[in-house]
Motif scaffolding. Structure first.
Motif, PDB file in Angstrom:
ATOM      1  N   UNK A 163     -30.271 -14.434  -5.181  1.00 55.01           N
ATOM      2  CA  UNK A 163     -30.811 -13.071  -5.278  1.00 55.01           C
ATOM      3  C   UNK A 163     -31.744 -12.929  -6.463  1.00 55.01           C
ATOM      4  N   UNK A 164     -32.709 -12.043  -6.326  1.00 54.19           N
ATOM      5  CA  UNK A 164     -33.684 -11.811  -7.382  1.00 54.19           C
ATOM      6  C   UNK A 164     -33.217 -10.669  -8.259  1.00 54.19           C
ATOM      7  N   UNK A 165     -33.180 -10.896  -9.558  1.00 55.46           N
ATOM      8  CA  UNK A 165     -32.761  -9.859 -10.496  1.00 55.46           C
ATOM      9  C   UNK A 165     -33.811  -8.763 -10.551  1.00 55.46           C
ATOM     10  N   UNK A 166     -33.375  -7.525 -10.387  1.00 57.62           N
ATOM     11  CA  UNK A 166     -34.301  -6.392 -10.439  1.00 57.62           C
ATOM     12  C   UNK A 166     -34.442  -5.840 -11.842  1.00 57.62           C
ATOM     13  N   UNK A 167     -33.728  -6.407 -12.792  1.00 57.26           N
ATOM     14  CA  UNK A 167     -33.816  -5.945 -14.178  1.00 57.26           C
ATOM     15  C   UNK A 167     -34.260  -7.091 -15.066  1.00 57.26           C
ATOM     16  N   UNK A 168     -34.954  -6.798 -16.169  1.00 57.30           N
ATOM     17  CA  UNK A 168     -35.405  -7.860 -17.071  1.00 57.30           C
ATOM     18  C   UNK A 168     -34.232  -8.593 -17.696  1.00 57.30           C
ATOM     19  N   UNK A 169     -34.235  -9.916 -17.586  1.00 56.27           N
ATOM     20  CA  UNK A 169     -33.136 -10.689 -18.151  1.00 56.27           C
ATOM     21  C   UNK A 169     -33.124 -10.611 -19.666  1.00 56.27           C
ATOM     22  N   UNK A 170     -34.221 -10.111 -20.260  1.00 56.72           N
ATOM     23  CA  UNK A 170     -34.250  -9.933 -21.709  1.00 56.72           C
ATOM     24  C   UNK A 170     -33.180  -8.948 -22.164  1.00 56.72           C
ATOM     25  N   UNK A 171     -32.750  -8.074 -21.245  1.00 62.44           N
ATOM     26  CA  UNK A 171     -31.699  -7.116 -21.594  1.00 62.44           C
ATOM     27  C   UNK A 171     -30.389  -7.810 -21.938  1.00 62.44           C
ATOM     28  N   UNK A 172     -30.243  -9.063 -21.475  1.00 63.27           N
ATOM     29  CA  UNK A 172     -29.015  -9.798 -21.749  1.00 63.27           C
ATOM     30  C   UNK A 172     -28.907 -10.207 -23.218  1.00 63.27           C
ATOM     31  N   UNK A 173     -30.051 -10.216 -23.934  1.00 61.99           N
ATOM     32  CA  UNK A 173     -30.055 -10.729 -25.299  1.00 61.99           C
ATOM     33  C   UNK A 173     -29.072 -10.003 -26.214  1.00 61.99           C
ATOM     34  N   UNK A 174     -28.982  -8.709 -26.031  1.00 60.65           N
ATOM     35  CA  UNK A 174     -28.082  -7.950 -26.899  1.00 60.65           C
ATOM     36  C   UNK A 174     -26.675  -7.824 -26.357  1.00 60.65           C
ATOM     37  N   UNK A 175     -26.398  -8.505 -25.256  1.00 65.34           N
ATOM     38  CA  UNK A 175     -25.080  -8.409 -24.629  1.00 65.34           C
ATOM     39  C   UNK A 175     -24.497  -9.808 -24.462  1.00 65.34           C
ATOM     40  N   UNK A 176     -24.172 -10.443 -25.548  1.00 64.59           N
ATOM     41  CA  UNK A 176     -23.724 -11.824 -25.508  1.00 64.59           C
ATOM     42  C   UNK A 176     -22.313 -11.940 -24.944  1.00 64.59           C
ATOM     43  N   UNK A 177     -22.062 -13.106 -24.363  1.00 62.91           N
ATOM     44  CA  UNK A 177     -20.756 -13.362 -23.775  1.00 62.91           C
ATOM     45  C   UNK A 177     -19.755 -13.663 -24.871  1.00 62.91           C
ATOM     46  N   UNK A 312     -28.707 -21.649 -13.043  1.00 65.80           N
ATOM     47  CA  UNK A 312     -29.435 -22.217 -11.904  1.00 65.80           C
ATOM     48  C   UNK A 312     -29.840 -21.162 -10.879  1.00 65.80           C
ATOM     49  N   UNK A 313     -29.530 -19.912 -11.134  1.00 62.18           N
ATOM     50  CA  UNK A 313     -29.803 -18.844 -10.175  1.00 62.18           C
ATOM     51  C   UNK A 313     -30.926 -17.924 -10.635  1.00 62.18           C
ATOM     52  N   UNK A 314     -31.575 -18.283 -11.725  1.00 59.01           N
ATOM     53  CA  UNK A 314     -32.609 -17.436 -12.315  1.00 59.01           C
ATOM     54  C   UNK A 314     -33.981 -17.795 -11.749  1.00 59.01           C
ATOM     55  N   UNK A 315     -34.704 -16.772 -11.297  1.00 62.60           N
ATOM     56  CA  UNK A 315     -36.088 -16.955 -10.834  1.00 62.60           C
ATOM     57  C   UNK A 315     -37.045 -16.711 -11.986  1.00 62.60           C
TER      58      UNK A 315
END
Length: 347
Positions: A163-177, A312-315
């Motif tokens: 699936x294609x992410x509809x949101x910028x993956x940059x938003x993940x930067x401030x939400x670390x695992x 491996x799922x990132x476009x």
């Protein structure tokens, strides 16, 4: 490119703990075959009858990335596979004409009756009484978008696009695992609101579940980090699955039948990454039992694996090593062997 890929692959493996299993069926085989694919895989693309675009984002990205890639050859004699390009709104009659022209004007289709050919159809195609379309459906590799309509996907032959992410993956930067994250909710569902299944209504009434309708990207990502499991209704909204996995929220796919079209099924051990739960009648109660029945040790392992698999799922607009584009290409590489008929049959 090979050195970069090797480093990335080692980083992915090193990110898993020593006691964790691997998200891959065989990491060694994957890496070796992947390197061979990069250097030797060749695809010949027939000239489409007319220019077209794919409105579906993953199909569009895959097609445009392939056209620009070094995998494409202008020499059909060195090609492992042949791409049959056609618009997603092509009618059955027009599609039959396309295959008939390939059969009559080129020698390649008749060698295998299309078994070394593939096509991109976001929604997939159904079986047809027309011989040409039937051969395309039964023999050629179909690349479509997950999830596929029941009956439109042939397991072990066809491939689905992540699936294609509809949101910028940059938003993940401030939400670390966080490996030791505390959660407020057992399960989270970012619901598309198109239907009102009984299960969704039940989940809305349970304080252990958070159900939101089409939440904004940053909001649902925060909700993801507050939840142990992220719920996906099969044939519902799945575009946020990659972000959820990247943030360590174990995906739970709620289904009413066996799933055979998950992305990268030749590569990833989905049984160790996600939970597939059938909830026909028992509803939220049964779902809750399944989620609570998972041990903390198993849950921690699944979190690690889904984070690793998400890479491996990132476009990407410009394909990167081991990303969604290259993993789909790898699945095509695995399907490049086709039994060809005797030359006298097409010579």
């Amino acid at each position: 490119m090979a050195a970069t890929t090797a480093i990335l692959f080692l980083v992915l493996l090193a990110s898993l703990s020593a006691t964790s299993s691997s998200p891959y069926f065989s990491a060694t085989t994957l890496f070796q075959n992947y390197q061979n694919m990069l250097t030797s895989f060749r695809i010949f693309i027939y000239t489409p009858t007319k220019p077209f675009n794919f409105p579906n984002p993953p199909a569009s990205l895959f097609y445009s990335s392939l056209l620009r890639s070094p995998f494409v050859t202008q020499n059909p004699a060195e090609a492992h596979l042949f791409l049959v390009p056609f618009s997603p709104d092509t009618s059955t009659r027009s599609l039959a004409r396309v295959i008939r022209e390939l059969r009559n004007n080129h020698p390649y289709w008749n060698r295998t009756l299309g078994a070394d050919h593939f096509f991109v159809s976001p929604a997939g195609i159904d079986y047809s009484s027309d011989r040409n379309v039937l051969e395309l459906k039964k023999n050629s590799v179909q690349i479509s978008v997950f999830p596929v309509v029941s009956g439109y996907f042939v397991p072990h032959k066809d491939v689905t696009l992540p699936p294609f992410s509809t949101s910028p993956l940059a938003l993940l930067d401030g939400l670390e695992v966080n490996s030791t994250k505390t959660t407020s909710f057992l399960g989270y569902l970012n619901w598309d609101g198109m239907t009102e299944p009984n299960l969704v209504n039940e989940l809305k009434g349970d304080v252990d579940f958070l159900v939101e309708e089409k939440s904004e990207p940053l909001n649902y990502m925060r909700s993801v980090t507050e939840s142990k499991f992220c719920l996906f209704l099969y044939h519902g909204e799945v575009t946020w699955m990659v972000e959820a996995m990247a943030l360590g929220c174990v995906p739970v796919v709620i289904v009413d039948r066996p799933i055979q079209d998950l992305p990268l099924m030749d590569i990833l051990r989905w049984s160790e990454i996600a939970l597939l739960v059938a909830v026909p009648r028992s509803g939220a109660k049964r779902l809750k039992e399944v989620l609570n029945g998972l041990s903390e040790e198993k849950y921690a392992e699944m979190r690690e694996l889904c984070v690793a698999a998400s890479k491996h799922l990132v476009w990407n607009e410009e394909p990167q090593p081991l990303d969604a584009f290259h993993m789909v290409m790898y699945q095509l590489w695995l399907r490049r062997h086709a039994v060809r008929y005797a030359r006298r049959e097409f010579g």
